[in-house]
Design an enzyme around this catalytic site. Sequence first.
Site, PDB file in Angstrom:
ATOM      1  N   HIS A 133       0.803  -1.222   0.000  1.00  0.00           N
ATOM      2  CA  HIS A 133       0.000   0.000   0.000  1.00  0.00           C
ATOM      3  C   HIS A 133       0.839   1.276   0.000  1.00  0.00           C
ATOM      4  O   HIS A 133       0.335   2.346   0.335  1.00  0.00           O
ATOM      5  CB  HIS A 133      -0.960   0.016   1.194  1.00  0.00           C
ATOM      6  CG  HIS A 133      -2.178  -0.852   1.014  1.00  0.00           C
ATOM      7  ND1 HIS A 133      -2.105  -2.162   0.634  1.00  0.00           N
ATOM      8  CD2 HIS A 133      -3.502  -0.587   1.168  1.00  0.00           C
ATOM      9  CE1 HIS A 133      -3.324  -2.672   0.575  1.00  0.00           C
ATOM     10  NE2 HIS A 133      -4.190  -1.742   0.878  1.00  0.00           N
ATOM     11  N   GLY A 182      -1.074  -2.795  -5.442  1.00  0.00           N
ATOM     12  CA  GLY A 182      -2.141  -3.734  -5.135  1.00  0.00           C
ATOM     13  C   GLY A 182      -3.469  -3.045  -4.907  1.00  0.00           C
ATOM     14  O   GLY A 182      -4.523  -3.609  -5.170  1.00  0.00           O
ATOM     15  N   HIS A 183      -3.433  -1.829  -4.386  1.00  0.00           N
ATOM     16  CA  HIS A 183      -4.658  -1.058  -4.150  1.00  0.00           C
ATOM     17  C   HIS A 183      -4.564   0.235  -4.947  1.00  0.00           C
ATOM     18  O   HIS A 183      -3.717   1.080  -4.688  1.00  0.00           O
ATOM     19  CB  HIS A 183      -4.810  -0.748  -2.662  1.00  0.00           C
ATOM     20  CG  HIS A 183      -6.187  -0.273  -2.270  1.00  0.00           C
ATOM     21  ND1 HIS A 183      -6.870   0.704  -2.964  1.00  0.00           N
ATOM     22  CD2 HIS A 183      -7.005  -0.639  -1.239  1.00  0.00           C
ATOM     23  CE1 HIS A 183      -8.047   0.919  -2.386  1.00  0.00           C
ATOM     24  NE2 HIS A 183      -8.155   0.121  -1.355  1.00  0.00           N
ATOM     25  N   HIS A 267     -12.192  -6.418  -5.293  1.00  0.00           N
ATOM     26  CA  HIS A 267     -12.419  -5.487  -4.195  1.00  0.00           C
ATOM     27  C   HIS A 267     -13.128  -4.242  -4.729  1.00  0.00           C
ATOM     28  O   HIS A 267     -12.637  -3.564  -5.619  1.00  0.00           O
ATOM     29  CB  HIS A 267     -11.064  -5.132  -3.581  1.00  0.00           C
ATOM     30  CG  HIS A 267     -11.137  -4.341  -2.326  1.00  0.00           C
ATOM     31  ND1 HIS A 267     -11.121  -2.966  -2.329  1.00  0.00           N
ATOM     32  CD2 HIS A 267     -11.200  -4.717  -1.024  1.00  0.00           C
ATOM     33  CE1 HIS A 267     -11.159  -2.527  -1.078  1.00  0.00           C
ATOM     34  NE2 HIS A 267     -11.215  -3.568  -0.277  1.00  0.00           N
ATOM     35  N   GLU A 319     -14.262  -8.174   0.486  1.00  0.00           N
ATOM     36  CA  GLU A 319     -14.977  -6.902   0.306  1.00  0.00           C
ATOM     37  C   GLU A 319     -15.233  -6.645  -1.172  1.00  0.00           C
ATOM     38  O   GLU A 319     -15.018  -5.555  -1.678  1.00  0.00           O
ATOM     39  CB  GLU A 319     -14.170  -5.747   0.919  1.00  0.00           C
ATOM     40  CG  GLU A 319     -13.816  -5.976   2.377  1.00  0.00           C
ATOM     41  CD  GLU A 319     -12.890  -4.907   2.934  1.00  0.00           C
ATOM     42  OE1 GLU A 319     -12.106  -4.331   2.154  1.00  0.00           O
ATOM     43  OE2 GLU A 319     -12.952  -4.626   4.141  1.00  0.00           O
ATOM     44  N   GLU A 335     -19.681  -1.737   1.291  1.00  0.00           N
ATOM     45  CA  GLU A 335     -18.826  -0.882   2.127  1.00  0.00           C
ATOM     46  C   GLU A 335     -19.078   0.600   1.865  1.00  0.00           C
ATOM     47  O   GLU A 335     -19.273   1.022   0.725  1.00  0.00           O
ATOM     48  CB  GLU A 335     -17.361  -1.217   1.853  1.00  0.00           C
ATOM     49  CG  GLU A 335     -16.386  -0.473   2.734  1.00  0.00           C
ATOM     50  CD  GLU A 335     -14.939  -0.820   2.421  1.00  0.00           C
ATOM     51  OE1 GLU A 335     -14.057  -0.019   2.770  1.00  0.00           O
ATOM     52  OE2 GLU A 335     -14.697  -1.888   1.817  1.00  0.00           O
ATOM     53  N   CYS A 337     -16.993   3.007   1.942  1.00  0.00           N
ATOM     54  CA  CYS A 337     -15.961   3.529   1.036  1.00  0.00           C
ATOM     55  C   CYS A 337     -16.278   3.226  -0.424  1.00  0.00           C
ATOM     56  O   CYS A 337     -15.944   4.020  -1.312  1.00  0.00           O
ATOM     57  CB  CYS A 337     -14.595   2.945   1.386  1.00  0.00           C
ATOM     58  SG  CYS A 337     -13.816   3.696   2.834  1.00  0.00           S
ATOM     59  N   CYS A 416     -10.784   3.436   7.243  1.00  0.00           N
ATOM     60  CA  CYS A 416     -10.869   4.132   5.953  1.00  0.00           C
ATOM     61  C   CYS A 416     -12.189   4.863   5.775  1.00  0.00           C
ATOM     62  O   CYS A 416     -12.235   5.931   5.145  1.00  0.00           O
ATOM     63  CB  CYS A 416     -10.648   3.141   4.810  1.00  0.00           C
ATOM     64  SG  CYS A 416     -11.688   1.667   4.890  1.00  0.00           S
ATOM     65  N   CYS A 417     -13.285   4.314   6.304  1.00  0.00           N
ATOM     66  CA  CYS A 417     -14.609   4.859   6.005  1.00  0.00           C
ATOM     67  C   CYS A 417     -14.891   6.215   6.660  1.00  0.00           C
ATOM     68  O   CYS A 417     -15.426   7.108   5.989  1.00  0.00           O
ATOM     69  CB  CYS A 417     -15.686   3.847   6.387  1.00  0.00           C
ATOM     70  SG  CYS A 417     -15.648   2.320   5.397  1.00  0.00           S
TER      71      CYS A 417
END
Length: 653
Positions: A133, A182-183, A267, A319, A335, A337, A416-417
Site C-alpha cells: 500500500h 495492489g490497491h 475489491h 470486500e 462498504e 468507502c 478508511c470509512c
Amino acid sequence: MVRQQTSHAEPLDLSDVAVDDEFWNHYVERVRERMLEYQYEQLEDSGCLDNFRIAAGDADGEFEGFWFADTDAYKWIEAASYVLTTADEPDLEDRVDEVISLIEAAQAEDGYLNTWIAIEFPGKRWTNLSIGHELYCAGHLIEAAVAHHRATGEDSLLDVARAFADLIDEVFGPDGRQGVPGHEEIELALVKLYRVTDEDRYLDLASFFVEGRGEALEYEFEDTEDRAGSEEMWSAIESALFDDEAYDGTYAQDHAPIREQETVEGHSVRAMYYFAAAADLVLETGDAELYETLTELWRNMTQRRMYVTGGIGSTHHGERFTEDYDLPNRTSYAETCAAVGSVFWNHRMFQLSGDVQYPELVERTLYNGFLAGLSRDATEFFYANPLEVGPDGHALADENPDRFSNQRQGWFDCACCPPNAARLIASLGRYIYARATDEPAVYVNQFVGSEAALTVDDADVRLRQESALPWSGDVTLTVDAAKPTDFALRVRVPEWCTDVTATVAGESRAVDPEDGYIEVDREWDEAVELTVTFGMAPEQLVAHPAVDAASGNVALRRGPVVYCLEGVDHDRPLAQYTVPEDAAIEASHRSDLLGGVTVLEGEARVPDRGEWSDVLYRRAAETERLDTSFTAVPYYAWANRDPGEMRVWLETE
C-alpha cells in the site's frame, strides 16, 4: 501519450458553490463543527499521528494501526481543506498546519514517505507492491495536498507530495520498475497533480499504472506474512490474492488489461478508484476505446451487481463483487468507502458524456448507500451496510463485530470509512452543478439548496437553488445574469418522479417525465425564476428474477429515498410481515422522529399466532393471516435508535 482533452461538462470549483439546504445542512455543519475535531482525536488516540512522530525520530515507539494508517491523516486533511475552501475556520487551519508539519518531518530526504515501512521495514521499500500500500498511501497524500493547495494557496503539503511523486516517477514507468500497486488510488491522484502543476510526467505515470494492470508485471511477496500483522489477516489476504497457490489478479482488477475487462471484479473500493482514474485519463486524452470499456463495465455493475441502495460489493470475503445477480441481504457488505468511490466514478462519467444516468446514480448512492454509513451525529459509522439484520444483530457479528453490527462504531482498526465520509460531505457542492464545455449550457444535477457563481459566455451568472428534497419534489431556481446572456439551463428529471410540472418566469412549460433534462434555452437576465415540482409517490420495487435474495419481495421507495422496516417500530419479527401488491401506502412527515423524516405507513398481513401455539407444521389452506400495518423509515436513518432488526426487502403477496 496523446493529449486531446475532451469532456462534455465540467464541475464548478468548490469555492464557487455554497450549500444551504434544509436536509444537507445538518451533515455539512456536523462535519465542520464536530466530525473533523472528533476524527482528529481518533487520529491521536489510534496512534496514527504518533507514527509520523516516530518515523521523524521525534518520538519512540512501535507502529500502530493497519499498514496504510497514514491515509487516515491524509483523508482528514483533504476533508478539512474542502471545509476551508468554503468557510473561514482559523482554528481548523491551524490544526491542519500542525498535522502537515508532522508529515513534513517524517519525509525522507529523497522524498519517500511511508511511516509503516520507515518504522517496521526500513530499507525494504517497494518489496511488496501487492500488500504494501505504499502507492495507495502516496495517492491519498497527493489528493490531500492538491485539496489543501486549492483551498489555501499554500504549497507546504504540495511540495511534500511532489517530492514523493517525483521519486515514484524515477522508480516506476516504462523505463523503470515494471509494477503496479495492489490497491489503486495513486492513479486518480496523479491526474489531479497533473492538473494543478501542468507536469505531463504525472499524467504519463497515471497512464502507466492504469494500463499496466493485467499485463503480468512483476510481483514480489517478501515478508508477506509478517507484514499482514497477524496470521488471521494473512489468511484473509492469501485467500483473496491466490488461487491454488498461484497469484490471482481478479481481487485487484489485475486479471486482464483494462481494455479487455468485461465485468466489474474484485475489491469494490479498488475497482471504483481504478475506474475513476481511467475516466480521468479519458477526460484528458479523449480515448474513445477506453471510454467504451468503462461504459460496459458500468452497465455490468448497475444492471447485475448493485444493490437497490446503490451499494456495491456483495460479500465480506475480500470486500468484493461476486457474480451477476448475487446480492444477498443479511451478508451483504456494501462498504461505505465503495459508495464514496462510486460517486467519484459516476461524477467523472457524467463529465465525459452529459448522460443523466450518472447523476441519477450519484443521487441514489448519496441518499442511501452512502448516508447509511454514518449516524445522525456524524461520530459513529458503518463499515459494511447490510440490507437485512436479524433480531440479534448481523449474522456475521461474531466474526468481526466492529464491521458487522446493527450499531455503528466510533472508529475502526481499519478506519478508511470515517474520513472518506467526511471528505465526500465536505465536497458536496461539486456534485450539484456543471457547465458544458462545448456549448453555453449549465446543468443542475442534484437538488440541494445552494448558490453558485459561474461564468457563461463571459457573463457572470449567479444561480440560486431552493430545494425541498428528499421529502418533497419542489425546487426553485433563480438565475441572475449580470448582463443578458443566452444559454441553456438543463435541470435533471429524476428517474423516480411520477410527473413533472414547471414554470419559467411565471409561464407554464410542458415537460415529459421521460426527458433526461428539462431544457430552458433562452436569454437570461436578472431574477428569472424556474420552478419545478417532481411528483413523489410511494413505490414498490422488485428485483430482476435472477436475484434470489429478493425473489417474492418488494422494496419501498419514495423520491430518491429507499425505505426499510426496523424492529423498534413493530411488535413481531419483521420476516412475518407481508405487503400486498395493492397495499395502500401513505407518506407522512414526522418532525419528531430521527431529526425529521418522512415515513411510509401501509397495509400488511401477518400470521395468526394463536393457531400455531401447539403446531409446528400445518396445511397452507388451513392457515389464517391477520390484517395489520407497518411503518417504514428511510434506510439511511436506521440504527439511530434502539438496536434491533432491519429489513429492506419485504415479502409480498
